[in-house]
Enzyme design. Structure first.
Site, PDB file in Angstrom:
ATOM      1  CD  GLU A  93       2.957   5.034  14.319  1.00  0.00           C
ATOM      2  OE1 GLU A  93       3.457   5.652  15.250  1.00  0.00           O
ATOM      3  OE2 GLU A  93       2.405   4.827  13.471  1.00  0.00           O
ATOM      4  CB  CYS A 113       3.415   1.332   2.045  1.00  0.00           C
ATOM      5  SG  CYS A 113       2.548   0.147   0.998  1.00  0.00           S
ATOM      6  CB  CYS A 117      -2.808   4.253  -1.984  1.00  0.00           C
ATOM      7  SG  CYS A 117      -2.771   3.184  -1.974  1.00  0.00           S
ATOM      8  CB  CYS A 120      -2.033   6.007   2.239  1.00  0.00           C
ATOM      9  SG  CYS A 120      -1.591   5.146   4.056  1.00  0.00           S
ATOM     10  CD  GLU A 163      -0.930  -4.804  -0.606  1.00  0.00           C
ATOM     11  OE1 GLU A 163      -1.654  -3.706  -0.142  1.00  0.00           O
ATOM     12  OE2 GLU A 163      -1.235  -5.865  -0.680  1.00  0.00           O
ATOM     13  CB  SER A 194      -6.686  -5.602   4.116  1.00  0.00           C
ATOM     14  OG  SER A 194      -7.002  -4.042   3.385  1.00  0.00           O
ATOM     15  CB  SER A 217      -7.692  -0.539  -0.242  1.00  0.00           C
ATOM     16  OG  SER A 217      -7.467  -1.598   1.404  1.00  0.00           O
ATOM     17  CG  LEU A 218     -13.227  -1.337  -5.393  1.00  0.00           C
ATOM     18  CD1 LEU A 218     -11.783  -2.333  -5.677  1.00  0.00           C
ATOM     19  CD2 LEU A 218     -14.389  -1.443  -5.039  1.00  0.00           C
ATOM     20  CG  HIS A 219      -9.994   2.962  -1.852  1.00  0.00           C
ATOM     21  ND1 HIS A 219     -10.318   2.832   0.324  1.00  0.00           N
ATOM     22  CD2 HIS A 219      -8.381   2.570  -1.659  1.00  0.00           C
ATOM     23  CE1 HIS A 219      -9.408   2.542   0.459  1.00  0.00           C
ATOM     24  NE2 HIS A 219      -8.047   2.303  -0.255  1.00  0.00           N
ATOM     25  CB  CYS A 336      -7.698   3.496   8.145  1.00  0.00           C
ATOM     26  SG  CYS A 336      -8.730   2.305   8.761  1.00  0.00           S
TER      27      CYS A 336
HETATM   28  N1  SAH Z   1      -1.943  -2.241   2.235  1.00  0.00           N
HETATM   29  C1  SAH Z   1      -2.809  -3.034   2.630  1.00  0.00           C
HETATM   30  C2  SAH Z   1      -3.173  -3.143   3.620  1.00  0.00           C
HETATM   31  C3  SAH Z   1      -3.271  -1.467   4.662  1.00  0.00           C
HETATM   32  S1  SAH Z   1      -4.674  -1.425   5.452  1.00  0.00           S
HETATM   33  C4  SAH Z   1      -4.429  -2.156   1.905  1.00  0.00           C
HETATM   34  O1  SAH Z   1      -4.269  -0.700   0.920  1.00  0.00           O
HETATM   35  O2  SAH Z   1      -5.407  -2.098   2.055  1.00  0.00           O
HETATM   36  C5  SAH Z   1      -5.499   0.088   5.505  1.00  0.00           C
HETATM   37  C6  SAH Z   1      -6.530   0.485   5.757  1.00  0.00           C
HETATM   38  O3  SAH Z   1      -6.975   2.635   5.247  1.00  0.00           O
HETATM   39  C7  SAH Z   1      -6.652   0.609   3.838  1.00  0.00           C
HETATM   40  O4  SAH Z   1      -8.096  -0.074   3.377  1.00  0.00           O
HETATM   41  C8  SAH Z   1      -6.019   2.204   3.282  1.00  0.00           C
HETATM   42  O5  SAH Z   1      -6.521   2.322   2.069  1.00  0.00           O
HETATM   43  C9  SAH Z   1      -7.039   3.050   4.529  1.00  0.00           C
HETATM   44  N2  SAH Z   1      -6.798   4.135   4.655  1.00  0.00           N
HETATM   45  C10 SAH Z   1      -5.163   5.358   3.949  1.00  0.00           C
HETATM   46  N3  SAH Z   1      -5.569   6.110   3.945  1.00  0.00           N
HETATM   47  C11 SAH Z   1      -6.869   6.586   4.380  1.00  0.00           C
HETATM   48  C12 SAH Z   1      -6.841   7.944   5.517  1.00  0.00           C
HETATM   49  N4  SAH Z   1      -6.026   8.795   4.515  1.00  0.00           N
HETATM   50  N5  SAH Z   1      -8.380   7.581   5.963  1.00  0.00           N
HETATM   51  C13 SAH Z   1      -8.767   6.807   6.480  1.00  0.00           C
HETATM   52  N6  SAH Z   1      -8.023   5.137   5.444  1.00  0.00           N
HETATM   53  C14 SAH Z   1      -7.607   5.634   5.047  1.00  0.00           C
END
Ligand code: SAH
Length: 354
Positions: A93, A113, A117, A120, A163, A194, A217-219, A336
């Site tokens: 997609e 992927c 996470c 995700c 990723e 990212s 992507s820290l979180h 996202c």
């Molecule tokens: N693997 C890379 C590229 C993907 S970017 C990365 O993790 O950065 C996709 C972004 O969407 C990332 O920041 C990820 O953490 C975020 N994401 C994943 N699941 C999500 C969700 N359920 N709601 C909002 N953001 C989400």
């Protein structure tokens, strides 16, 4: 049958070799490269400034691969989601997001992927395979073919499925084609990669000289919490990640972006904001706050807007640039973390070759 070489995905040096095999000088490869990437042409007989002998020779021994357009959905907010089919029947997609007169294309780099996470949806697919450079580049070409008159893709973000740094070589090769003046000619500052935080590849990217923006992507601001949300943190804990980012050779005036998905009651508390402030102290950065996008398979909740704003206020009062990114394309699962091609057995057949 002779196995044709797919030119889509080759860099300029590789195209030079192909052209040399046909007994033609190097400048022909620049023309070929520009036809394929700069103009998105998929048939050799349209390459009007190439000699006919080269065109017929290429048509016999080479092809120009292209993703098949399988489906397209448009969100109420104008976001468009595309389902593209690869040559092997896998699908990916890609999302096109209109924003203040500009379009941002969100590209995928893998089918599925590997990083799982906790919040995700792409992660729930598991890892299927890496995308090839041509498949990454062709997402942009396919989107360009679908633009309305006057529309232009201004920004590219590698934030779709997968990723990018897990698929380092293909991603970097695709980026060199995307930024090449004879290729798609995107300025590196208009491209953002990212990553979830693969430390060795972050270091490599920094030294690659590509000059694209980096988002991380820290979180979470503690290893205890990040281990749970972003399992790769167990391999590359925050201390290592932050050290690599502090050493990252940032172009002048640019910043590292930190993405922080706010999850109700999990990482959106005042102490989380304080932890984040401590972690980012002194770093040239900005924070992009996103509210969790919910889905049945995601075991977390989205916080209230009030909690999101409170979190942002905390960061801002500590002098950290913090923006709230609104979810785009939620109604068509284009937002996202919601990209997942559950049916990865789309029949081949729509594949077009030049
Ligand atoms: N693997 C890379 C590229 C993907 S970017 C990365 O993790 O950065 C996709 C972004 O969407 C990332 O920041 C990820 O953490 C975020 N994401 C994943 N699941 C999500 C969700 N359920 N709601 C909002 N953001 C989400």
């Amino acid at each position: 049958m002779l196995n044709k070489i797919d030119l889509k995905g080759l860099n300029l040096e590789e195209m030079e070799r192909v052209v040399a095999d046909h007994g033609e000088p190097a400048y022909r490869s620049r023309q070929l490269f520009h036809w394929i990437y700069g103009r998105g042409v998929r048939a050799f007989d349209e390459m009007s400034d190439l000699p006919v002998t080269l065109r017929t020779g290429l048509a016999e021994r080479a092809s120009i691969g292209a993703l098949a357009s399988l489906a397209r959905e448009v969100s109420g907010d104008g976001t468009r989601k595309y389902l593209f089919g690869c040559a092997d029947g896998r699908s990916i997609e890609t999302v096109l997001i209109p924003d203040e007169g500009r379009l941002t294309a969100c590209l995928s780099t893998q089918v599925g992927c590997a990083l799982a996470c906790a919040f995700c949806l792409t992660g729930t697919m598991g890892f299927v395979r890496h995308l090839q450079p041509g498949e990454i580049v062709d997402q942009v070409l396919a989107l360009q073919r679908d633009l309305q008159p006057g529309e232009r893709i201004g920004n590219l973000v590698l934030m779709g499925m997968g990723e990018p740094l897990h698929n380092y070589d293909a991603t970097v090769k695709a980026l060199t084609i995307l930024v090449h003046p004879l290729g798609l000619a995107y300025p590196p500052r208009r491209i953002t990669l990212s990553t979830v935080g693969l430390v060795p590849e972050i270091v490599r990217l920094g030294h690659s000289g590509l000059g694209v923006n980096l988002a991380v992507s820290l979180h979470a601001s503690t290893d205890e919490l990040r281990d749970r949300l972003v399992p790769i943190n167990r391999r590359y804990p925050l201390k290592e990640l932050m050290a690599a980012l502090r050493a990252y050779p940032l172009p002048p005036r640019s910043r590292i972006t930190f993405e922080y998905v706010l999850i109700d009651g999990v990482n959106d508390r005042p102490e989380d904001a304080r932890g984040l402030i401590r972690l980012l102290r002194g770093l040239r950065c900005k924070v992009n706050l996103l509210s969790l996008n919910e889905a049945p398979a995601i075991p977390f909740r989205r916080p209230s807007q009030k909690r999101v704003e409170t979190f942002q206020r905390h960061l801002k009062s500590a002098g950290i640039l913090a923006t709230i990114r609104e979810s785009r394309g939620l109604d068509i699962s284009a937002a996202c973390g919601l990209l997942a091609t559950e049916t990865n057995h789309t029949p081949v057949g729509k594949q077009r070759n030049g």
